[in-house]
Scaffold this active site. Structure first.
Site, short mmCIF file in Angstrom:
data_model
loop_
_atom_site.label_atom_id
_atom_site.label_comp_id
_atom_site.label_asym_id
_atom_site.label_seq_id
_atom_site.Cartn_x
_atom_site.Cartn_y
_atom_site.Cartn_z
N GLY A 46 6.86 -22.92 -8.79
CA GLY A 46 6.00 -22.07 -8.45
C GLY A 46 5.05 -21.55 -9.45
CD GLN A 51 2.43 -19.11 -13.51
OE1 GLN A 51 3.05 -19.48 -12.71
NE2 GLN A 51 3.27 -19.22 -14.89
CB CYS A 88 8.01 -18.28 -16.34
SG CYS A 88 6.01 -17.75 -16.06
CG LEU A 89 6.67 -23.85 -14.66
CD1 LEU A 89 5.13 -24.33 -13.96
CD2 LEU A 89 7.53 -24.84 -15.76
CG HIS A 130 8.51 -15.66 -11.21
ND1 HIS A 130 9.87 -16.07 -11.81
CD2 HIS A 130 7.66 -16.32 -11.02
CE1 HIS A 130 9.06 -16.69 -13.53
NE2 HIS A 130 7.85 -16.94 -13.29
CD GLU A 131 5.80 -18.20 -9.30
OE1 GLU A 131 3.87 -18.24 -9.82
OE2 GLU A 131 6.39 -18.95 -9.57
CG HIS A 134 2.74 -15.19 -13.16
ND1 HIS A 134 2.60 -14.81 -14.22
CD2 HIS A 134 4.10 -15.62 -12.24
CE1 HIS A 134 3.85 -15.58 -14.75
NE2 HIS A 134 4.60 -16.03 -13.87
#
Length: 155
Positions: A46, A51, A88-89, A130-131, A134
């Protein structure tokens, strides 16, 4: 399509609330394509627009069933719970234990301008939660139970 730079924990844009998308145009579709390419290149499941430095309410997700582009997504129902490692990226090489709903129902607008509903369990439910965090300026590290640890990859 292009690979975009992923913002890393500590970048102030990751703590900002995103604005609702008002117009779906070629530029937004290109952003979605770039986000998918960036996510795949980084081996993620994701990626949210902040991000990559864009304060718009849009996320892309692919847990192995094909890409999902969600514009202005909202969670409308959750149930159950699951606890597991989450990464997480925007915080590469790290993970922590997080409890999330095991089931999520969300509504969103797709690139075609139509509104859709999606239901997800387990990894998809975790990814949606999670996304969408953000989009409101939150990262999983705020929810970690215990401490964040290094991720080790087995060959």
């Amino acid at each position: 399509m292009a690979i975009r730079q992923i913002r890393i924990l500590g970048d102030p844009i990751l703590n900002k609330k995103c604005k609702e998308v008002k117009v779906i145009d070629e530029k937004l579709v290109e952003l979605a394509d770039d986000m998918l390419e960036t996510m795949y290149e980084a081996n993620g499941v994701g990626l949210a627009a902040p991000q990559v430095g864009i304060l718009k309410r849009m996320v892309v997700i692919d847990v192995g069933d094909g890409p999902i582009v969600m514009i202005n997504p909202r969670i409308i129902e959750t149930s159950g719970s699951q606890t597991g490692d989450e990464g997480c990226l925007s915080y590469p090489g790290k993970a922590g234990t997080v409890t999330r709903p095991n089931y999520v129902k969300a509504v969103f607008t797709a690139e075609d301008g139509e509104e859709y509903e999606i239901e997800g369990e387990e990894l998809l439910a975790r990814a949606i939660c999670h996304e969408l965090d953000h989009l409101d300026g939150h990262m999983y590290v705020e929810k970690v139970e215990g401490s964040v640890h290094d991720v080790t990859y087995e060959e």
